[in-house]
Design an enzyme around this catalytic site. Structure first.
Site, PDB file in Angstrom:
ATOM      1  N   HIS A  82      -0.687  -1.526 -13.406  1.00 42.78           N
ATOM      2  CA  HIS A  82       0.238  -1.827 -12.314  1.00 42.78           C
ATOM      3  C   HIS A  82       0.008  -3.269 -11.876  1.00 42.78           C
ATOM      4  CE1 HIS A  82       2.740  -1.209  -8.788  1.00 42.78           C
ATOM      5  NE2 HIS A  82       1.858  -1.948  -8.142  1.00 42.78           N
ATOM      6  N   ASP A 161       5.705   8.138   0.773  1.00 39.70           N
ATOM      7  CA  ASP A 161       5.607   6.670   0.726  1.00 39.70           C
ATOM      8  C   ASP A 161       6.970   6.044   0.995  1.00 39.70           C
ATOM      9  OD1 ASP A 161       4.468   4.023   0.091  1.00 39.70           O
ATOM     10  OD2 ASP A 161       5.828   4.164  -1.614  1.00 39.70           O
ATOM     11  N   ARG A 168       7.686   1.049   7.858  1.00 38.30           N
ATOM     12  CA  ARG A 168       6.852  -0.173   7.904  1.00 38.30           C
ATOM     13  C   ARG A 168       7.734  -1.416   7.852  1.00 38.30           C
ATOM     14  NH1 ARG A 168       3.455   0.494   2.810  1.00 38.30           N
ATOM     15  NH2 ARG A 168       2.766  -1.614   3.301  1.00 38.30           N
ATOM     16  N   SER A 183       0.002   2.925  -0.423  1.00 39.15           N
ATOM     17  CA  SER A 183       1.369   3.025  -0.925  1.00 39.15           C
ATOM     18  C   SER A 183       1.382   2.885  -2.458  1.00 39.15           C
ATOM     19  CB  SER A 183       2.208   1.918  -0.269  1.00 39.15           C
ATOM     20  OG  SER A 183       3.418   1.716  -0.940  1.00 39.15           O
ATOM     21  N   LYS A 187       1.595   6.286  -5.654  1.00 37.06           N
ATOM     22  CA  LYS A 187       2.542   6.373  -6.780  1.00 37.06           C
ATOM     23  C   LYS A 187       1.804   6.365  -8.114  1.00 37.06           C
ATOM     24  CE  LYS A 187       4.611   3.077  -4.575  1.00 37.06           C
ATOM     25  NZ  LYS A 187       5.395   2.118  -3.817  1.00 37.06           N
TER      26      LYS A 187
HETATM   27  N1  URA Z   1       4.286  -2.415  -3.148  1.00 41.18           N
HETATM   28  C1  URA Z   1       4.257  -1.110  -2.796  1.00 41.18           C
HETATM   29  O1  URA Z   1       4.510  -0.227  -3.609  1.00 41.18           O
HETATM   30  N2  URA Z   1       3.910  -0.811  -1.525  1.00 41.18           N
HETATM   31  C2  URA Z   1       3.605  -1.723  -0.598  1.00 41.18           C
HETATM   32  O2  URA Z   1       3.304  -1.387   0.513  1.00 41.18           O
HETATM   33  C3  URA Z   1       3.662  -3.077  -0.980  1.00 41.18           C
HETATM   34  C4  URA Z   1       3.996  -3.398  -2.271  1.00 41.18           C
END
Ligand code: URA
Length: 423
Positions: A82, A161, A168, A183, A187
């Site tokens: 990632h 999320d 947010r 966050s 995932k």
């Molecule tokens: N990328 C994400 O998936 N979440 C965040 O909070 C910031 C960047």
């Protein structure tokens, strides 16, 4: 349990337990706790931070709010990567076929670009015919048979999320390290791989502008991954200049293909070799040194390029574009940006480079904006390069005359020629 008391506890800097965190998150997802109370809790987290225990409880709860992909029908160690995002970041397109060519298994879910950063799914869709929505069975079969598949992230991954991120976004709590870490990792954990390599970008074109914050984010994400039982490693990479020469969808796919043919730009090759070899090392394919050698070998012998072609064809795309990337459509309009004096390229604001690409049509300002696949920038010269008056420092591409003008203006503003080579 009382939401007010949980918010108050966090506000006073005390540690929340798993039950309290689950009560908040599940209550929010089920619409039993209103936005205003979760907003207050987010702001308390913003100022008080979270302990590693809290962070793991929050991430696990977000992961469990939706589908957790079960990759157990795929043989071998599944390893994911990632990137926290950047400008010109086409690393997945190069790394996934390399890892597969070395015997690793990459079952990857990726996202689209938004704002100044691009997304792997948009880049893959530059290849005519290629599908990024795959049936789960086809996805698993592909990884079992050829070692890789890359698809768009399922809508059922970590719905908590999605809901929290939207909140947010309107409560000035996006730039909180624990909230970003949970966050991203919610995932990644839901995507089901056994091991995770995180490419944490740092610099003017990244989410994290300075190294201290990038290290903190990396450490939090590694703690979450390892705490959840998935060996996780983070690598900090430079995003103070665009990665490689090309920014824009067709342009980046061509650069990724050239890199797999052994003709990539040095900075991109360095990042690719480091990330791919770390993924292979985590998959227990060899020592780090052996994995580095394997990575270089599958580029040199063409087997990584062959894997990309196989993947493209299995996902319905036209593999002849991989053999002959000249077929990619070119922009109707282009403009050369010329050095008006001699010296060195000064520090480039990389976020502004990404915004220039968006102005040219290569990215989205808001979700669902259309993308001009041919638009983008070729950076011939980057920070620290010597230039002579009259050199072409960059070329802007677009299918719209108006957008070309806007993009060119911005690129010209980004370049500064200085007498002394910057560090
Ligand atoms: N990328 C994400 O998936 N979440 C965040 O909070 C910031 C960047």
């Amino acid at each position: 349990m009382n939401v007010y008391e949980i918010i108050d506890k966090k506000k006073r800097g005390l540690e929340l337990n798993q039950t309290e965190i689950e009560y908040l998150i599940n209550g929010y997802v089920n619409n039993e706790i209103p936005d205003y109370q979760i907003s207050a809790w987010l702001m308390a987290v913003y100022f008080q931070g979270m302990t590693d225990r809290e962070l793991l409880a929050l991430t696990n709860c977000m992961t469990k709010s939706g589908e957790i992909v079960d990759l157990s029908s795929i043989m071998g160690v599944k390893v994911d990567k990632h990137s926290t995002g950047g400008v010109g970041d086409k690393v997945t397109l190069v790394v996934a076929p390399i890892v597969a060519a070395c015997g690793g298994k990459v079952a990857k879910m990726s996202g689209r670009g938004l704002g100044f950063t691009g997304g792997t799914i948009d880049k893959l869709e530059a290849i005519p015919g290629l599908k990024t929505t795959l049936a789960e069975e086809d996805f698993f079969n592909m990884v079992n048979e050829i070692g890789l598949a890359v698809m768009g992230q399922s809508a059922d991954i970590a719905p908590a999320d999605k809901k929290l991120y939207a909140l947010r976004d309107v409560t000035a709590t996006v730039d909180s390290i624990p909230l970003i870490a949970s966050s991203i990792m919610s995932k990644k954990l839901a995507a089901g791989s056994d091991k995770i390599v995180l490419d944490v970008t740092v610099g003017s074109g990244a989410f994290m502008k300075d190294k201290e914050n990038a290290v903190q984010l990396a450490e939090k994400m590694v703690a979450i991954g390892n705490g959840a039982g998935k060996k996780t490693v983070a690598i900090l990479t430079n995003m103070d200049v665009p990665l490689g020469k090309m920014v824009g969808n067709n342009l980046e796919v061509v650069e990724a293909i050239e890199t797999l043919k052994g003709r990539g730009p040095e900075d991109l090759i360095a990042v690719v070799v480091e990330i791919a070899s770390t993924m292979l090392y985590l998959a227990q394919i060899g020592t780090k040194e052996e994995c580095m050698k394997k990575v270089k070998r599958v580029i040199a012998d063409g087997s990584a390029l062959e894997k990309l072609k196989l993947m493209v064809e299995r996902q319905g795309g036209d593999g002849s574009y991989i053999e002959n990337p000249d077929q990619f459509e070119k922009a109707i309009y282009q403009h050369e940006i010329i050095a008006n004096n001699s010296g060195y390229i000064g520090t480039m604001n990389t976020e502004e480079c990404g915004k220039a690409a968006v102005l040219l049509g290569a990215g989205r300002e808001v979700k669902d904006d259309p993308i001009d696949m041919t638009a983008g920038i070729q950076f011939n010269k980057k920070t620290g390069d010597a230039v002579k008056q009259g050199d072409i420092v960059a070329i802007a591409y677009s299918s719209s005359k108006e957008k070309l003008q806007q993009g060119v203006q911005k690129i010209s503003d980004i370049y500064d020629i200085v007498d002394k080579r910057p560090q």
